[in-house]
Scaffold this motif. Structure first.
Motif, PDB file in Angstrom:
ATOM      1  N   ASP A 211      10.035 -10.061 -18.187  1.00  0.00           N
ATOM      2  CA  ASP A 211       9.141 -11.120 -17.235  1.00  0.00           C
ATOM      3  C   ASP A 211       9.318 -12.815 -17.780  1.00  0.00           C
ATOM      4  O   ASP A 211       9.460 -12.618 -18.987  1.00  0.00           O
ATOM      5  N   GLU A 212       9.232 -12.855 -16.567  1.00  0.00           N
ATOM      6  CA  GLU A 212       9.877 -14.556 -16.472  1.00  0.00           C
ATOM      7  C   GLU A 212       9.070 -15.458 -17.177  1.00  0.00           C
ATOM      8  O   GLU A 212      10.026 -15.971 -17.699  1.00  0.00           O
ATOM      9  N   LYS A 213       8.335 -15.305 -17.322  1.00  0.00           N
ATOM     10  CA  LYS A 213       7.022 -15.861 -18.468  1.00  0.00           C
ATOM     11  C   LYS A 213       7.174 -16.080 -19.713  1.00  0.00           C
ATOM     12  O   LYS A 213       7.940 -17.121 -20.434  1.00  0.00           O
ATOM     13  N   PHE A 214       7.334 -14.992 -20.422  1.00  0.00           N
ATOM     14  CA  PHE A 214       7.526 -14.209 -22.075  1.00  0.00           C
ATOM     15  C   PHE A 214       8.980 -14.495 -21.879  1.00  0.00           C
ATOM     16  O   PHE A 214       8.922 -15.587 -23.450  1.00  0.00           O
ATOM     17  N   GLU A 215      10.234 -14.259 -21.624  1.00  0.00           N
ATOM     18  CA  GLU A 215      11.524 -14.754 -21.272  1.00  0.00           C
ATOM     19  C   GLU A 215      11.540 -15.954 -21.427  1.00  0.00           C
ATOM     20  O   GLU A 215      12.661 -16.846 -22.756  1.00  0.00           O
ATOM     21  N   ALA A 216      11.315 -17.040 -20.662  1.00  0.00           N
ATOM     22  CA  ALA A 216      11.569 -18.822 -20.317  1.00  0.00           C
ATOM     23  C   ALA A 216      11.326 -18.606 -22.277  1.00  0.00           C
ATOM     24  O   ALA A 216      11.586 -20.283 -22.243  1.00  0.00           O
ATOM     25  N   LEU A 217       9.924 -18.563 -22.758  1.00  0.00           N
ATOM     26  CA  LEU A 217       9.344 -18.961 -23.379  1.00  0.00           C
ATOM     27  C   LEU A 217       9.915 -18.924 -25.110  1.00  0.00           C
ATOM     28  O   LEU A 217      10.347 -19.661 -26.188  1.00  0.00           O
ATOM     29  N   ARG A 218      10.330 -16.977 -25.046  1.00  0.00           N
ATOM     30  CA  ARG A 218      11.475 -16.805 -26.183  1.00  0.00           C
ATOM     31  C   ARG A 218      11.830 -17.966 -25.672  1.00  0.00           C
ATOM     32  O   ARG A 218      13.512 -18.395 -26.819  1.00  0.00           O
ATOM     33  N   ILE A 219      13.146 -18.615 -24.830  1.00  0.00           N
ATOM     34  CA  ILE A 219      14.513 -19.060 -24.859  1.00  0.00           C
ATOM     35  C   ILE A 219      14.055 -20.716 -25.629  1.00  0.00           C
ATOM     36  O   ILE A 219      14.972 -20.886 -25.930  1.00  0.00           O
ATOM     37  N   ALA A 220      12.716 -20.730 -24.620  1.00  0.00           N
ATOM     38  CA  ALA A 220      12.520 -22.378 -24.747  1.00  0.00           C
ATOM     39  C   ALA A 220      12.435 -22.942 -26.666  1.00  0.00           C
ATOM     40  O   ALA A 220      12.554 -24.236 -26.971  1.00  0.00           O
ATOM     41  N   LEU A 227      18.294 -27.278 -24.469  1.00  0.00           N
ATOM     42  CA  LEU A 227      18.039 -26.143 -23.723  1.00  0.00           C
ATOM     43  C   LEU A 227      17.916 -26.887 -22.710  1.00  0.00           C
ATOM     44  O   LEU A 227      16.692 -27.646 -22.780  1.00  0.00           O
ATOM     45  N   PHE A 228      18.958 -27.467 -21.511  1.00  0.00           N
ATOM     46  CA  PHE A 228      18.227 -28.332 -20.517  1.00  0.00           C
ATOM     47  C   PHE A 228      17.544 -27.217 -19.404  1.00  0.00           C
ATOM     48  O   PHE A 228      16.827 -28.589 -19.096  1.00  0.00           O
ATOM     49  N   ALA A 229      17.073 -25.880 -19.346  1.00  0.00           N
ATOM     50  CA  ALA A 229      16.723 -25.403 -18.120  1.00  0.00           C
ATOM     51  C   ALA A 229      16.586 -23.548 -18.103  1.00  0.00           C
ATOM     52  O   ALA A 229      17.532 -23.460 -18.944  1.00  0.00           O
ATOM     53  N   ILE A 230      15.916 -22.972 -17.452  1.00  0.00           N
ATOM     54  CA  ILE A 230      15.963 -21.811 -17.188  1.00  0.00           C
ATOM     55  C   ILE A 230      16.339 -21.332 -16.074  1.00  0.00           C
ATOM     56  O   ILE A 230      15.722 -22.716 -15.133  1.00  0.00           O
ATOM     57  N   GLU A 248       4.033 -20.906 -12.638  1.00  0.00           N
ATOM     58  CA  GLU A 248       2.793 -20.358 -13.874  1.00  0.00           C
ATOM     59  C   GLU A 248       4.389 -20.321 -14.740  1.00  0.00           C
ATOM     60  O   GLU A 248       3.945 -20.615 -15.707  1.00  0.00           O
ATOM     61  N   VAL A 249       5.378 -20.068 -15.037  1.00  0.00           N
ATOM     62  CA  VAL A 249       6.010 -20.816 -15.391  1.00  0.00           C
ATOM     63  C   VAL A 249       6.558 -21.916 -16.136  1.00  0.00           C
ATOM     64  O   VAL A 249       6.823 -22.603 -16.871  1.00  0.00           O
ATOM     65  N   ARG A 250       5.915 -22.922 -15.082  1.00  0.00           N
ATOM     66  CA  ARG A 250       6.211 -24.498 -15.255  1.00  0.00           C
ATOM     67  C   ARG A 250       4.662 -24.656 -16.419  1.00  0.00           C
ATOM     68  O   ARG A 250       5.078 -25.426 -17.431  1.00  0.00           O
ATOM     69  N   TRP A 251       4.061 -24.068 -15.758  1.00  0.00           N
ATOM     70  CA  TRP A 251       2.539 -24.936 -16.617  1.00  0.00           C
ATOM     71  C   TRP A 251       2.979 -24.030 -18.216  1.00  0.00           C
ATOM     72  O   TRP A 251       2.598 -25.125 -18.965  1.00  0.00           O
ATOM     73  N   GLU A 252       2.994 -22.804 -18.684  1.00  0.00           N
ATOM     74  CA  GLU A 252       3.359 -22.265 -19.455  1.00  0.00           C
ATOM     75  C   GLU A 252       4.483 -23.285 -20.588  1.00  0.00           C
ATOM     76  O   GLU A 252       4.267 -23.386 -21.786  1.00  0.00           O
ATOM     77  N   LEU A 253       5.377 -23.486 -19.864  1.00  0.00           N
ATOM     78  CA  LEU A 253       5.911 -24.085 -20.290  1.00  0.00           C
ATOM     79  C   LEU A 253       5.610 -25.514 -21.258  1.00  0.00           C
ATOM     80  O   LEU A 253       5.854 -26.428 -21.949  1.00  0.00           O
ATOM     81  N   ASP A 254       5.687 -26.312 -20.275  1.00  0.00           N
ATOM     82  CA  ASP A 254       4.482 -27.325 -20.395  1.00  0.00           C
ATOM     83  C   ASP A 254       3.152 -27.619 -20.952  1.00  0.00           C
ATOM     84  O   ASP A 254       3.265 -28.354 -22.438  1.00  0.00           O
ATOM     85  N   LEU A 255       3.126 -26.342 -20.891  1.00  0.00           N
ATOM     86  CA  LEU A 255       1.780 -26.117 -21.896  1.00  0.00           C
ATOM     87  C   LEU A 255       2.404 -25.968 -23.611  1.00  0.00           C
ATOM     88  O   LEU A 255       1.426 -26.229 -24.626  1.00  0.00           O
ATOM     89  N   ARG A 256       3.400 -25.555 -23.828  1.00  0.00           N
ATOM     90  CA  ARG A 256       3.664 -25.748 -25.007  1.00  0.00           C
ATOM     91  C   ARG A 256       5.207 -26.701 -25.424  1.00  0.00           C
ATOM     92  O   ARG A 256       5.509 -26.453 -26.458  1.00  0.00           O
ATOM     93  N   GLY A 257       4.815 -27.706 -24.561  1.00  0.00           N
ATOM     94  CA  GLY A 257       5.531 -29.044 -25.130  1.00  0.00           C
ATOM     95  C   GLY A 257       6.977 -28.736 -24.699  1.00  0.00           C
ATOM     96  O   GLY A 257       8.183 -29.670 -25.143  1.00  0.00           O
ATOM     97  N   PHE A 258       7.065 -28.000 -23.716  1.00  0.00           N
ATOM     98  CA  PHE A 258       8.571 -27.935 -22.755  1.00  0.00           C
ATOM     99  C   PHE A 258       8.553 -28.867 -21.412  1.00  0.00           C
ATOM    100  O   PHE A 258       9.311 -28.194 -20.807  1.00  0.00           O
ATOM    101  N   ARG A 259       8.406 -29.579 -21.712  1.00  0.00           N
ATOM    102  CA  ARG A 259       8.110 -30.620 -20.287  1.00  0.00           C
ATOM    103  C   ARG A 259       9.861 -30.470 -19.871  1.00  0.00           C
ATOM    104  O   ARG A 259       9.145 -30.865 -18.928  1.00  0.00           O
ATOM    105  N   LYS A 260      10.707 -30.706 -20.734  1.00  0.00           N
ATOM    106  CA  LYS A 260      11.762 -31.757 -20.509  1.00  0.00           C
ATOM    107  C   LYS A 260      12.680 -30.267 -20.027  1.00  0.00           C
ATOM    108  O   LYS A 260      13.911 -30.738 -19.355  1.00  0.00           O
ATOM    109  N   VAL A 261      12.418 -29.062 -19.817  1.00  0.00           N
ATOM    110  CA  VAL A 261      12.624 -28.072 -19.583  1.00  0.00           C
ATOM    111  C   VAL A 261      12.826 -27.292 -17.976  1.00  0.00           C
ATOM    112  O   VAL A 261      11.972 -27.909 -17.008  1.00  0.00           O
ATOM    113  N   LYS A 262      14.113 -28.062 -17.385  1.00  0.00           N
ATOM    114  CA  LYS A 262      14.130 -27.930 -15.881  1.00  0.00           C
ATOM    115  C   LYS A 262      13.972 -26.348 -15.435  1.00  0.00           C
ATOM    116  O   LYS A 262      14.592 -25.158 -16.180  1.00  0.00           O
ATOM    117  N   LEU A 263      13.087 -25.562 -13.976  1.00  0.00           N
ATOM    118  CA  LEU A 263      13.547 -25.321 -13.770  1.00  0.00           C
ATOM    119  C   LEU A 263      14.672 -24.705 -12.510  1.00  0.00           C
ATOM    120  O   LEU A 263      14.818 -25.733 -11.866  1.00  0.00           O
TER     121      LEU A 263
END
Length: 279
Positions: A211-220, A227-230, A248-263
């Protein structure tokens, strides 16, 4: 063998429609050759297109180099409109007649690519876009396609040889093949991070195995500030509402402090999809 014209054959006028060769034979045998001015312009553009971007000029000048003709042309990358002259050639008709076929081919294809790239860039509202389309074209013309894309507004190209000719660094991420061979998204990205030189930005592909959301969080969480972007290249059969997936992916990343990670989004992008996904 590759079914592609040799550069020498193009330069010598061998890649042309036969009726031009026959016309020159008639003119010379009957002493009818004349000094003319040939004007090149687009009689019409595709439906909905009010402008286009000129490309292929560099190759046109090389094609006509050495001929006893005078050439006037708009600069590469110029915006033009239907019925607007983009190129004039003055000289004896027989001097350049056989070059009409390759000349128009060079201008039409390169300008078409550059125009589409420009429309995609305009739709992106200033966000960077990159040309990853080499796998959809004959490799013999990849540098030309990449060059026209770059002239039209793409911020980079993926093919190393094309980038070298443009005096740019090639851009790219991680292919699905690496993730599949390693068997885990995080491990594949970690190996990329360990092996590839630091100047290459770390962009993780996250849609291969989970799942994209969970994979994004694992990588971050694993790469942190490195990590520059996913990248989401989710196939259409699994996308559903792709914009909502991105939100959804953007919200999850921002919620956990990964606002600098781009899509980074890829896969079947055109100007309409870009306009929708890059508000």
């Amino acid at each position: 063998m590759f079914h592609i014209s040799d550069s020498k054959d193009i330069k010598q006028g061998k890649v042309t429609d036969v009726y031009f060769d026959r016309t020159v034979r008639i003119l010379k045998e009957k002493n009818l050759d004349k000094r003319v001015v040939a004007e090149v312009r687009a009689h019409h553009l595709p439906p909905g297109y009010e402008w286009a971007v000129l490309s292929g000029v560099d190759e046109i000048l090389y094609l006509l180099e050495g001929l006893r003709v005078e050439v006037q042309c708009m600069p590469e990358g110029t915006i033009f409109h239907s019925f607007e002259p983009v190129l004039n050639i003055e000289g004896s008709y027989s001097e350049f007649a056989k070059y009409e076929t390759p000349l128009l081919g060079l201008l039409c294809q390169a300008s078409g690519v550059a125009t589409r790239a420009a429309r995609c860039k305009k739709a992106s509202a200033g966000k960077p876009i990159y040309h990853f389309g080499a796998r959809r074209m004959h490799p013999g013309i990849t540098p030309m396609i990449d060059r026209a894309s770059f002239i039209g507004g793409c911020d980079g190209v993926a093919v190393g040889r094309s980038a070298q000719m443009l005096k740019e660094e090639p851009v790219g991420t991680i292919p699905h093949a690496l993730v599949l061979l390693v068997g885990d998204t995080v491990k594949a990205t970690r190996l990329f991070h360990e092996v590839i030189e630091p100047k290459v930005r770390r962009v993780a592909l996250i849609d291969t195995l989970g799942d994209e959301k969970f994979e994004a969080l694992r990588i971050a969480e694993d790469l942190g500030d490195d990590l520059f972007a996913i990248r989401l290249d989710t196939p259409p059969s699994r996308r559903g509402d792709f914009l909502e997936l991105l939100k959804e992916v953007r919200w999850e990343l921002d919620l956990r402090g990964f606002r600098k990670v781009k899509l980074f989004i890829s896969g079947g992008m055109d100007e309409e999809k870009i306009r929708l996904l890059a508000p």
